[in-house]
Motif scaffolding. Sequence first.
Motif, PDB file in Angstrom:
ATOM      1  N   LEU A 182     -68.377  44.399  42.975  1.00 49.52           N
ATOM      2  CA  LEU A 182     -67.718  44.640  44.258  1.00 49.52           C
ATOM      3  C   LEU A 182     -66.695  45.750  44.063  1.00 49.52           C
ATOM      4  N   THR A 183     -66.463  46.506  45.115  1.00 42.31           N
ATOM      5  CA  THR A 183     -65.378  47.481  45.086  1.00 42.31           C
ATOM      6  C   THR A 183     -64.072  46.740  45.339  1.00 42.31           C
ATOM      7  N   GLN A 242     -63.962  45.681  49.006  1.00 34.88           N
ATOM      8  CA  GLN A 242     -64.847  44.547  49.271  1.00 34.88           C
ATOM      9  C   GLN A 242     -64.255  43.248  48.730  1.00 34.88           C
ATOM     10  N   ARG A 293     -61.336  42.062  50.803  1.00 38.87           N
ATOM     11  CA  ARG A 293     -61.812  41.482  52.072  1.00 38.87           C
ATOM     12  C   ARG A 293     -62.372  40.078  51.860  1.00 38.87           C
ATOM     13  N   LEU A 294     -63.028  39.863  50.727  1.00 31.38           N
ATOM     14  CA  LEU A 294     -63.575  38.544  50.428  1.00 31.38           C
ATOM     15  C   LEU A 294     -62.478  37.490  50.426  1.00 31.38           C
ATOM     16  N   ASP A 349     -63.254  54.349  48.512  1.00 30.95           N
ATOM     17  CA  ASP A 349     -61.983  53.632  48.439  1.00 30.95           C
ATOM     18  C   ASP A 349     -60.829  54.609  48.244  1.00 30.95           C
TER      19      ASP A 349
END
Length: 81
Positions: free
Chosen positions: A34-35, A38, A41-42, A67
Amino acid sequence: MNIVISDQILAATCMAEIELKKEIAAILLGKEKLTFVQASRLVEMNRIAFQYLLAKRQIPVHYGVDDFEKYIKNLQEMDRL
């Protein structure tokens, strides 16, 4: 896609839901699955709070080009305020 984790599994980890999400996000970010955006946000954390969490865990942040561009744009917008 939604992932359902049963209350039994959650209880077995002795973690609250948000703590488990933080663990998953940190692991996936550390493995570069994941970036940074991301992963933050998770866990539904703002970037600063998530970066602090990662720093406490000594997990390096790997920024992608997208990003980085968003980060620069946000800094420029903050500078205008």
